[in-house]
Structures are given as C-alpha cells and as structure tokens.
Scaffold this motif. Structure first.
Motif: not given
Length: 306
Positions: A78-92
């Motif tokens: 993923e190139i967009d760091t905002r979406l990276v943070a969202e993805l990490q939050k989703r699996v945390q």
C-alpha cells in the motif's frame, strides 16, 4: 490562484468514506465495496490454507480480511500511509495481526518477496507495468486474479485479428495464460470510477518459453508501432535501421566477425523478411509462433533487438 491550483493538483474526493478517509484519485483509489465480487475473486483464485497471498492496493482492507481468513499469510502493498494505519487498526488485537505483513510504498519500486497467489483491485494507471513486473517475478507464483479497467482487460485476452489485439496482448500471452473471468460495473466501487471494470486470471507459463524477453519485446515494439502496415514497411524507418545496424556491428565485433564493406542493413533485413515469407505480414494478424520464427531468423543472421 495558487489555491485553485493546489486543489486541482490534489484531486481528492469530497465524499468521505465510512472510515473517515478521503479517497485520492492520484493513487487510483476506488474501493471495491461489493462483498459478493470480493468473494467471487477469491473463489476463482483457488486459494489454499498454506498459501502466501500478495494483495496490491488493499485500501481499507475489505478484501484483505477475507484473504486472511483463507490463507497462511497476506503481504499487502500500500502506497497511502493513511490506509496503512486504517488496515493496521482493523487487524489489531485479532488473530489476523500476526498473519498480515504490510509493505509501505509504490509496488512498482518495491522488491516483492515470495508469494503463491496475487489477488488485487489494481490502481488502473499502473496496470501495464505491474502485469510485467509480476510476470517477470521469480520464483514463479501460481496465479493472479486481478481487476482492471475493462478495455485493458480486453487487450490482455485479445487474439490475432481482434480490433484490440496489440503488443500488450502478445507480450502477456507469451509469458502467461490469460482468461477473462467477469465484468464489474462502476457502482460496485466507492467512489464509482468513470469506466467499467473486468476481472482477469493470469497464470504464468512455467517454465517460460526459451526466449530472451528483452529481444522479443524489441521485435514486437517495431512491428506494432504501425500494426496495420506490412512488416516490410514497419522495418523501413531510419531510426529502426540505425539501431539494428548498430546491434549487428556490436554482434560481429563480439564474435570476431568482419562486417563487409558493402554491408547494407536495409537489404539484409529485406532478405530475411522475404526468406521467412514475412514481408507482407501485418502485426495485427500475427501470432506468437509467427513472431518466434521471425526472431530466430533475425538472430541466426546476427541481428538482435536487445
């Protein structure tokens, strides 16, 4: 004035997703929201519980979560760091957290690790370079199920004589088996793109054909510049002849062969095309075997395209 320019440059959607994220057109962000299409793509990929799956442009993770449910590991690029943070939050704090590896950055500039399967809703502006990055990736992967713009997908599967048959068609089909799986309407995305989409299955030929792909690409590039013209006409351009003569002289020099004083590259090329009965052929109707035969004929006479 500067403000208008800045707004135009960012081209960020005003509509905000449920996750509170604005989607960025610069990255081709159109999030696939229909769970039935995501499930269908995963079913057609033939996933196994032992697989390592690569996902390109996971967005908010709608497909990622379903992938994590079916395979051993998911590598999401993923190139967009905002979406990276969202993805990490989703699996945390879930069992999925240990199974997900995120590569942050431009997939075209990222060195991809080993994977068995690739499933992705591709940002459409990187479609062509990404297909060849995947097909030239080693070790081989089993298959890729990818969403493209409809016309791009049609070009991938086009056959000789089809209106959309082009260099992309033959170069892809040399390296892989390509099948059209399904059409996907614009309303299945948030925000809806301007074009219809299609899903394609790409299965690399393993082992690949015994051919130098750089040379192959050089030959098809010349032939398809004007795909409706005869090969005799396509090869007549001065710049094409100059490059071919330079390559021929390099080949002779490396192999300690003398170039005749009266050497004429135009005549040499014409002789090869005539001998192979290819001078009146047109790229738009030629198949892989036609080009393979022609490449071998040129190479046998010391003419290379690399």
């Amino acid at each position: 004035m500067p403000k208008i320019k800045a707004e135009k440059k960012s081209r960020i959607h005003n509509d905000i997703a449920k996750q509170g994220i604005q989607f960025n057109k610069d990255f081709g962000q159109h999030i696939l929201k229909n769970p039935l299409i995501i499930t269908s793509m995963l079913d057609k990929a033939g996933l196994r519980p032992t697989d390592v799956a690569l996902e390109i442009g996971p967005g908010t993770g709608n497909m990622t979560i379903k992938l994590l449910d079916r395979v051993k590991k998911v590598i999401a690029c993923e190139i967009d760091t905002r979406l990276v943070a969202e993805l990490q939050k989703r699996v945390q704090g879930t069992p999925y957290q240990a199974k997900l590896q995120i590569l942050v950055g431009d997939v075209l500039k990222t060195e991809l690790p080993f994977f068995d399967i690739c499933v992705a809703n591709i940002p459409y502006q990187i479609s062509s370079p990404l297909v060849f990055k995947l097909l030239l990736h080693r070790p081989f992967f089993r298959c890729a199920v990818l969403m493209f713009q409809k016309e791009f997908a049609q070009r991938l599967v086009a056959k000789p004589g089809d209106k959309l048959y082009c260099r992309l068609s033959i170069n892809t089909q040399l390296l892989a088996r390509v099948d059209m799986l399904m059409k996907v309407g614009k309303n299945n995305f948030r925000p809806p793109p301007k074009v219809e989409s299609s899903v394609v299955r790409i299965e690399p030929r393993n082992p690949p054909p015994p051919i130098n792909f750089v040379e192959w690409d050089g030959l098809t590039r010349i032939a398809f510049v004007r795909k409706n013209k005869t090969l005799a006409a396509a090869f007549k351009h001065a710049t094409t002849m100059a490059v071919m003569e330079k390559n021929y002289r390099v080949h002779c020099s490396l192999n300690n062969k003398e170039v005749p004083e009266d050497f004429d590259i135009k005549q040499k090329v014409q002789d090869i095309l005539t001998k192979e009965e290819a001078d009146q052929m047109r790229a738009r109707t030629m198949d892989i075997d036609d080009f393979m035969k022609l490449l071998h004929a040129f190479n046998a006479e010391g003419i290379h395209f690399a």
